[in-house]
Design an enzyme around this catalytic site. Sequence first.
Site, PDB file in Angstrom:
ATOM      1  CG  ASP A  12       3.569  13.967   2.553  1.00 33.50           C
ATOM      2  OD1 ASP A  12       4.456  13.305   1.971  1.00 33.50           O
ATOM      3  OD2 ASP A  12       3.798  15.019   3.151  1.00 33.50           O
ATOM      4  N   GLY A  13       3.832  10.812   3.165  1.00 36.64           N
ATOM      5  CA  GLY A  13       4.426  10.024   4.252  1.00 36.64           C
ATOM      6  C   GLY A  13       4.938   8.645   3.842  1.00 36.64           C
ATOM      7  CG  ASN A  14       3.804   6.943   0.172  1.00 33.51           C
ATOM      8  OD1 ASN A  14       2.920   6.799   0.999  1.00 33.51           O
ATOM      9  ND2 ASN A  14       3.567   7.128  -1.110  1.00 33.51           N
ATOM     10  CG  HIS A  30       6.555   5.793  -3.491  1.00 32.49           C
ATOM     11  ND1 HIS A  30       5.986   6.829  -2.801  1.00 32.49           N
ATOM     12  CD2 HIS A  30       7.783   6.234  -3.873  1.00 32.49           C
ATOM     13  CE1 HIS A  30       6.824   7.856  -2.773  1.00 32.49           C
ATOM     14  NE2 HIS A  30       7.930   7.503  -3.411  1.00 32.49           N
ATOM     15  CD1 TRP A  62       7.927  16.821 -13.250  1.00 32.58           C
ATOM     16  CD2 TRP A  62       8.792  14.882 -13.949  1.00 32.58           C
ATOM     17  NE1 TRP A  62       6.978  16.185 -14.045  1.00 32.58           N
ATOM     18  CE2 TRP A  62       7.489  15.006 -14.489  1.00 32.58           C
ATOM     19  CE3 TRP A  62       9.539  13.733 -14.255  1.00 32.58           C
ATOM     20  CZ2 TRP A  62       6.911  14.025 -15.299  1.00 32.58           C
ATOM     21  CZ3 TRP A  62       8.966  12.766 -15.071  1.00 32.58           C
ATOM     22  CH2 TRP A  62       7.669  12.913 -15.587  1.00 32.58           C
ATOM     23  CG  LEU A 124     -15.185   6.624  -6.855  1.00 30.85           C
ATOM     24  CD1 LEU A 124     -15.440   7.836  -5.965  1.00 30.85           C
ATOM     25  CD2 LEU A 124     -14.278   5.638  -6.129  1.00 30.85           C
ATOM     26  NE  ARG A 174       0.944  17.383   3.089  1.00 30.22           N
ATOM     27  CZ  ARG A 174       1.652  18.026   2.178  1.00 30.22           C
ATOM     28  NH1 ARG A 174       1.152  19.068   1.577  1.00 30.22           N
ATOM     29  NH2 ARG A 174       2.893  17.639   1.880  1.00 30.22           N
ATOM     30  CB  SER A 182       1.927  20.394  -1.633  1.00 29.33           C
ATOM     31  OG  SER A 182       2.572  20.364  -0.399  1.00 29.33           O
ATOM     32  CD  GLU A 193     -15.760  22.489   5.727  1.00 31.69           C
ATOM     33  OE1 GLU A 193     -14.996  22.853   6.639  1.00 31.69           O
ATOM     34  OE2 GLU A 193     -16.645  23.225   5.248  1.00 31.69           O
TER      35      GLU A 193
HETATM   36  C1  FPP Z   1       4.456  11.405  -0.951  1.00 35.96           C
HETATM   37  O1  FPP Z   1       5.202  10.652  -0.028  1.00 35.96           O
HETATM   38  C2  FPP Z   1       3.922  10.549  -1.972  1.00 35.96           C
HETATM   39  C3  FPP Z   1       4.199  10.623  -3.306  1.00 35.96           C
HETATM   40  C4  FPP Z   1       5.112  11.648  -3.854  1.00 35.96           C
HETATM   41  C5  FPP Z   1       3.643   9.696  -4.269  1.00 35.96           C
HETATM   42  C6  FPP Z   1       2.307   9.118  -3.952  1.00 35.96           C
HETATM   43  C7  FPP Z   1       2.213   7.822  -4.583  1.00 35.96           C
HETATM   44  C8  FPP Z   1       1.585   6.722  -4.062  1.00 35.96           C
HETATM   45  C9  FPP Z   1       0.770   6.747  -2.853  1.00 35.96           C
HETATM   46  C10 FPP Z   1       1.668   5.396  -4.712  1.00 35.96           C
HETATM   47  C11 FPP Z   1       1.424   5.385  -6.152  1.00 35.96           C
HETATM   48  C12 FPP Z   1       0.051   5.727  -6.488  1.00 35.96           C
HETATM   49  C13 FPP Z   1      -0.688   4.993  -7.288  1.00 35.96           C
HETATM   50  C14 FPP Z   1      -2.024   5.450  -7.661  1.00 35.96           C
HETATM   51  C15 FPP Z   1      -0.233   3.694  -7.796  1.00 35.96           C
HETATM   52  P1  FPP Z   1       6.711  11.025   0.253  1.00 35.96           P
HETATM   53  O2  FPP Z   1       7.567  10.121  -0.557  1.00 35.96           O
HETATM   54  O3  FPP Z   1       6.942  12.482   0.005  1.00 35.96           O
HETATM   55  O4  FPP Z   1       6.837  10.690   1.773  1.00 35.96           O
HETATM   56  P2  FPP Z   1       7.784  11.400   2.845  1.00 35.96           P
HETATM   57  O5  FPP Z   1       7.218  12.779   3.053  1.00 35.96           O
HETATM   58  O6  FPP Z   1       7.644  10.539   4.040  1.00 35.96           O
HETATM   59  O7  FPP Z   1       9.163  11.408   2.290  1.00 35.96           O
END
Ligand code: FPP
Length: 229
Positions: A12-14, A30, A62, A124, A174, A182, A193
Amino acid sequence: MNELRHIAIIMDGNGRWAKKQGFAKRVKGHEEGAKRVREITIFASNYGVKYLTLYAFSTENWKRPKYEIDFLMKLMDIYLKNELKLFLENEVRFETIGDLSKLPSNLRDRIAYTKEQTASFTGLTQVLAINYGSRDEIIRAVRRAKEAGVELTEENMNDFLDTAGMPDVDMLIRTGGEQRLSNFLLWQSAYSELFFTPTLWPDFTPKELEGMIDKFNKIERRFGGVKDE
Ligand code: FPP
């Protein structure tokens, strides 16, 4: 030392990372996050972890804007295309959990091809959770068991889940500061853990993961039992 067979991560956090960096679009996060997937996979493989499960797209995702959904689908396709070399070099097996039927057909084909190419590897296993939701998975498992005429028990439940053949989650991580599951691996993380970090996923490093593993190794895991006398 605790046995560490399965690490699961909610990445999370992208979006916040992209904003913090001054990018106009959150999808930049992302894109950067996909690079961390590669680094963490190499680290886990070298460490001897058997399963690394990553939450890439949830059944709830979605609800996001169409352009972001399209971007993520394309990113996963590009990621798998590029990562095949890494999988082959490091003998990493690729798997997925989640309902793939709703994904674009080119991505489904790419997933099938990557699984096929890496099926014989025994190091792995990287598991991407795509269109995954734990409740959805449990409902599908119950349906499968009913169709097979099998009475579900705590012991045989996993055979009907998407994670059939995989061990329970040892460490569930997380990133991004929130402290919730979630809808991720609810059955499989009954005795996990839990590790929460404020670090945004694109800033997460193998070093931080190593620190968490050190902490994990110091935990006395009792699985509901008592300490050995
Ligand atoms: C949550 O961050 C992240 C996602 C919904 C998607 C995760 C995807 C990736 C890490 C990249 C794609 C993965 C692969 C394997 C190619 P958020 O967008 O909810 O962040 P925010 O909470 O800061 O808005």
